[in-house]
Enzyme design. Structure first.
Site, PDB file in Angstrom:
ATOM      1  N   HIS A 393       0.779  -1.227   0.000  1.00 19.82           N
ATOM      2  CA  HIS A 393       0.000   0.000   0.000  1.00 19.82           C
ATOM      3  C   HIS A 393       0.815   1.283   0.000  1.00 19.82           C
ATOM      4  CE1 HIS A 393      -3.359   2.513   0.617  1.00 19.82           C
ATOM      5  NE2 HIS A 393      -3.265   2.632   1.893  1.00 19.82           N
ATOM      6  N   TYR A 524     -12.253   7.182  12.078  1.00 20.26           N
ATOM      7  CA  TYR A 524     -11.462   7.709  10.961  1.00 20.26           C
ATOM      8  C   TYR A 524     -12.058   7.244   9.639  1.00 20.26           C
ATOM      9  CZ  TYR A 524      -7.470   8.075   7.731  1.00 20.26           C
ATOM     10  OH  TYR A 524      -6.656   8.344   6.660  1.00 20.26           O
ATOM     11  N   THR A 537      -4.646  11.174   0.528  1.00 21.31           N
ATOM     12  CA  THR A 537      -5.893  11.280   1.296  1.00 21.31           C
ATOM     13  C   THR A 537      -5.774  12.335   2.388  1.00 21.31           C
ATOM     14  OG1 THR A 537      -5.287   9.665   2.993  1.00 21.31           O
ATOM     15  CG2 THR A 537      -6.321   8.802   0.988  1.00 21.31           C
TER      16      THR A 537
END
Length: 926
Positions: A393, A524, A537
């Site tokens: 990721h 979150y 993000t």
């Protein structure tokens, strides 16, 4: 004879790497190492804020954000890159105000007052100076947060499995005959290769949101990349000319070439299927118990520093095949994992895609957890054809991998359609020439027949595999997964009620948690910022004053209208917050960048004072040690780092509002939602700031109070880490829990369904999912109540005529006319038109009111109980006292002769019966 490998950097002993200077090879073999020559991997220098000295040998391999930028604007895919605005740095006062607003509903008044004071001191003291330095730092960079972002991922030491890597579970192939392992895998690989070709030829249409182009840089990092650990932190290495794939089966490794030098596919789907079947046949010849002992894939699940040392062991023996084998794996386009298992449930499938299964037979691990390589993009296919994706990721977010997943899923369907109708459409601007019609000489120097990698399993590696596997099995057993395939309604119903789908589901998570525990916790959700150059993000802080008011209103005995109004306010607040975050106007990333900048300034000063040695004991990594609060949460000592992608929650997902990828209606003009970061406490320390935190506190370099305040820790401890990412091509998506006592929640909002995957460390995950389902059904019932009342008020003109008849107005007029001499014929005609019993709905309401006695007032919630299909949802975690009474009344369990027992009467009866309740015990005779 060792297989010749095309890799950009041949693995070699770490000591040798450290000793050698960084330079471009001048040997004849340099042409086979295109990336080292053409793409320097050096971390950019930081003017004004120098970094501690790092070995040139290591810097040569470091992750560079600008390496490919010069080559990404020639075709369609990257045509808009230069036009994208840079990620803005928010106003410092606005950031601090958002920070206080996010913390207020999570803190007591005293705690909030202390945080408020810390923020005021920050604004008067270090804050403005740090912010000016950040602006100056950002002037020569693509993004002010980018290098800090990568450092937070790459210096994370804990295993990436369950901690960092997310997963996607694809829907089954709509053609049942194609849902067998080899056919499905070959189909997905063939489509994936066309996607690779489209990216490399820059023919992939760019992502947009309502005409606004999005950053496409991450697609250049999707294939041929690997997360490579070193003693100084991990690096992302890439071979942009990679032509082969790795296939894993029973923990064994195979490879073959699939592209030529022009990135054209050299194998048909049938050719790929033949290769895969050959691999399966070969792998099954080795008993699974024996194969597991040499399953080196489990080493990629070790702590990163441990894995770095093991890679050194793999490559230190001259003449060993291990270095070549490791290079082939690292430089492959992606990994295809062929599992022998057939998970029967959605939860089991999700677990298999996220971390594999753990199954011990005669003391040997035979689960699918040994059939993985977590440092790369993986396509996983089970024996029954169920398929999914697990991805590393650091360089890519969920929205990018979602595009990959949905495009290849669509292409598999269209390619099958073209076998029926040759004029069926295609996903691609152009396609590879038909390999079956090409001259084999045109393929170049390729190997299309599978090769099995033969590792030299020296004693150290055998022991390492055993210990890595037992540790991995421990990690898997510590987590559990549950899925909710909610099919009662989805996006269409939610929007018809006037709500944003994403905000609506986020409030469901809040309500379910409050219904179980009676409190709110830090939540979150990531918002995508890819409308900016190299955007990633921003963190949406879901818990607000409005959301708290809603959950408290919902669980109390209030009228339905009041509950809906509270929900509407909470959802609107969430939509507004999402809009701000999609425009990069949040607080988390900005504050985290300021914190990292303060660390670098401290490092610079300590280096001048000689207080920081070049060889830190931490070795560049900064993740929790065993025995801390949680290996997932963060350190037992030190201050957690809020705002980093690892400290706030999952950033794996992402959505485009208003698109087929799900999302928030009304937010589409800004952008949507993206998933993955990871709650990791101090895991965000960069390689340049190693060992600085506690050192800074022990000296006179005081940490700004805003970072030492308890609010900083509070916002870092994410209990509900959520992400919305998916579209109809996905069945589920998810990730592991962010904190030891939290939940990881991945969800997909479809037109008529909601798919939710929840993980936790055995924190009543099933019960949380059941409560969530109960809430979703209950809120639909409440919404239907209020919508019926609104509909009854908004009558059409035709209905007004009918009501005038019922009220006697029209009938009276007829009688009047008759009295004025119009005769009996008109009256008889009107009587015939009104024959039959008029159905107005009033009878139903009257019959319900009779349950409470004559003259009693009935709330809208009570009014609908006998008409609801969502009754008997079960669990005292769902009903509060008032709602439970209504449910019992609706089921008739407390009815006597059609009349409910009144509260005062029940109290009298209970006081009389109390002495007779239970079984009377006979006294023992002494």
């Amino acid at each position: 004879m060792p297989t010749q490998v095309r890799i950009f950097t041949m693995p070699r002993p770490l000591g040798e790497t450290l000793a050698s200077p960084s330079q471009t090879p001048a040997s004849p073999t340099a042409a086979a190492v295109p990336v080292s020559a053409a793409t320097p991997r050096s971390i950019p220098e930081y003017p004004e804020i120098p970094k501690p000295t790092t070995s040139p040998g290591l810097k040569a391999h470091s992750y560079s954000m600008s390496s490919f930028d010069d080559n990404l604007a020639n075709g369609v895919t990257f045509a808009s890159q230069e036009k994208l605005p840079k990620l803005p740095i928010p106003d410092l006062k606005d950031t601090c105000q958002r920070y206080l607003t996010a913390l207020k509903p999570l803190q007591s008044p005293r705690e909030h007052a202390e945080t408020n004071q810390a923020v005021l001191e920050f604004l008067k003291g270090d804050g403005p100076e740090l912010n000016e330095k950040l602006k100056k730092y950002a002037e020569g960079r693509t993004s002010y947060i980018e290098q800090f972002w990568y450092d937070s991922y790459l210096n994370f030491d804990n295993p990436v499995v369950l901690n960092l890597n997310p997963f996607f579970l694809l829907e089954d192939d709509p053609t049942p005959a194609r849902n067998n392992q080899v056919t499905r895998a070959a189909s997905l690989v063939a489509s994936a290769l066309e996607f690779v070709r489209a990216v490399r030829k820059e023919e992939l249409p760019p992502d947009t949101v309502r005409g606004t182009p999005l950053d496409m840089y991450q697609y250049s990092r999707l294939f041929g990349t690997a997360r490579v650990p070193t003693d100084e932190g991990c690096q992302i290495e890439q071979d942009p000319d990679s032509r082969h794939i790795i296939v894993m089966c029973h923990g064994q490794f195979y490879w073959f070439d699939v592209l030529d030098d022009n990135s054209d596919v050299i194998m048909t789907e049938r050719d790929i299927a033949i290769n895969l079947q050959t691999i399966v046949d070969d792998a099954t010849q080795t008993p699974i118990q024996e194969a597991a002992k040499g399953a080196l894939g489990v080493l990629s699940t070790e702590n990163r520093k441990t894995w770095s040392g093991l890679r050194d062991v793999l490559t230190r023996e001259h003449g060993s095949n291990n270095a070549d084998c490791l290079g082939i794996v690292d430089s492959a386009l992606f990994v295809v994992c062929l599992d022998y298992s057939e998970p029967a449930t959605a939860a089991a499938l999700c677990q298999n895609m996220l971390c594999g299964t753990s199954e011990i037979e005669k003391g040997v691990q035979i689960g699918t957890c040994t059939n993985r390589w977590y440092d790369k993009l993986q396509i996983i296919v089970c024996k029954n054809g169920s398929a999914g994706i697990n991805f590393e990721h650091t360089g890519v977010d969920g929205h990018t991998v979602l595009r990959f997943a949905s495009d290849i899923y669509t292409d598999t369907i269209l390619r099958f359609a073209r076998t029926i109708n040759g004029k069926a459409p295609t996903m691609w601007t152009s396609t590879s020439p038909d390999p079956s019609k090409r001259d084999p000489e045109s393929f170049g120097d390729v190997n299309t027949i599978p090769y099995k990698l033969e590792w030299d399993m020296i004693p150290e590696l055998k022991i390492a595999v055993r210990f890595a596997e037992t540790r991995l099995a421990d990690l898997i057993e510590q987590n559990e997964f549950e899925c909710l395939d909610f099919g009662s309604y989805g996006k269409n119903f939610i929007t018809s009620m006037g709500f944003s789908p994403d905000a609506f589901v986020q409030m469901a998570f809040q309500a379910a948690y409050y219904g179980l525990y009676g409190r709110v916790e830090c939540t979150y959700e990531p918002a995508m910022t890819k409308m900016y150059l190299h955007g990633r993000t921003e963190a949406i802080r879901t818990v607000t004053d409005e959301s708290v008011a809603f959950v408290q209103t919902f669980w109390a005995d209030h009228p339905a209208e009041q509950k809906v109004e509270a929900l509407r306010k909470a959802c609107q607040r969430h939509v507004n917050t999402t809009r701000e975050c999609a425009k990069a106007q949040g607080c988390d990333r900005h504050l985290y960048a300021l914190f990292c900048l303060w660390q670098r300034m401290l490092d610079q000063e300590q280096e001048r004072e000689g207080s920081v040695s070049s060889g830190s004991q931490s070795g560049g990594y900064s993740s929790p040690v065993d025995g801390s609060v949680s290996p997932v949460l963060g350190y037992g000592t030190g201050s957690p780092v809020v705002g980093s992608p690892l400290a706030s929650g999952r950033d794996a997902g992402g959505f485009l509002p208003g698109s087929t990828m799900g999302g928030v209606d009304g937010v589409a003009a800004a952008a949507g939602e993206l998933l993955k970061g990871r709650e990791r406490g101090d895991s965000t320390n960069s390689r340049s700031s190693k060992g600085s935190r506690n050192g800074g506190r022990d000296r006179n370099h005081s940490l700004p109070l805003i970072f030492a305040d308890s609010g900083w820790d509070k916002l870092n401890t994410t209990i509900l880490s959520t992400s919305n990412c998916g579209n109809p091509s996905l069945r589920h998506f998810g990730f592991g829990p962010v904190s030891g006592d939290g939940f990881g929640i991945g969800y997909i909002i479809k037109d008529e369904a909601i798919s939710i995957c929840v993980s936790s460390r055995h924190r009543q995950t099933r019960r949380f999912v059941d409560t969530l389902e109960s809430y979703l059904l209950e809120i639909r019932r409440v919404l239907r109540i209020t919508s019926r009342k609104v509909a009854s008020v908004r009558q059409t003109r035709a209905r007004e005529i009918d009501h005038s008849k019922v009220g006697g107005g029209k009938v009276g007029a007829v009688g009047g006319h008759h009295g004025h001499g119009h005769g009996g014929a008109e009256k008889e005609k009107s009587r015939l038109r009104l024959r039959g019993r008029l159905i107005t709905g009033h009878e139903v309401i009257k019959s319900q009111r009779s349950l409470g006695g004559s003259g009693s007032s009935v709330s809208p919630t009570e009014e609908s109980m006998t008409m609801s299909e969502d009754d008997e949802l079960g669990g005292y975690g769902f009903f509060d006292a008032g709602m439970l009474l209504q449910a019992l009344k609706a089921r008739g369990e407390t009815l006597e002769n059609g009349e409910a027992t009144k509260p005062s009467e029940r109290a009298v009866v209970q006081s009389r019966r109390r002495g007779d309740v239970g079984k009377k015990l006979r006294l023992v005779d002494y």
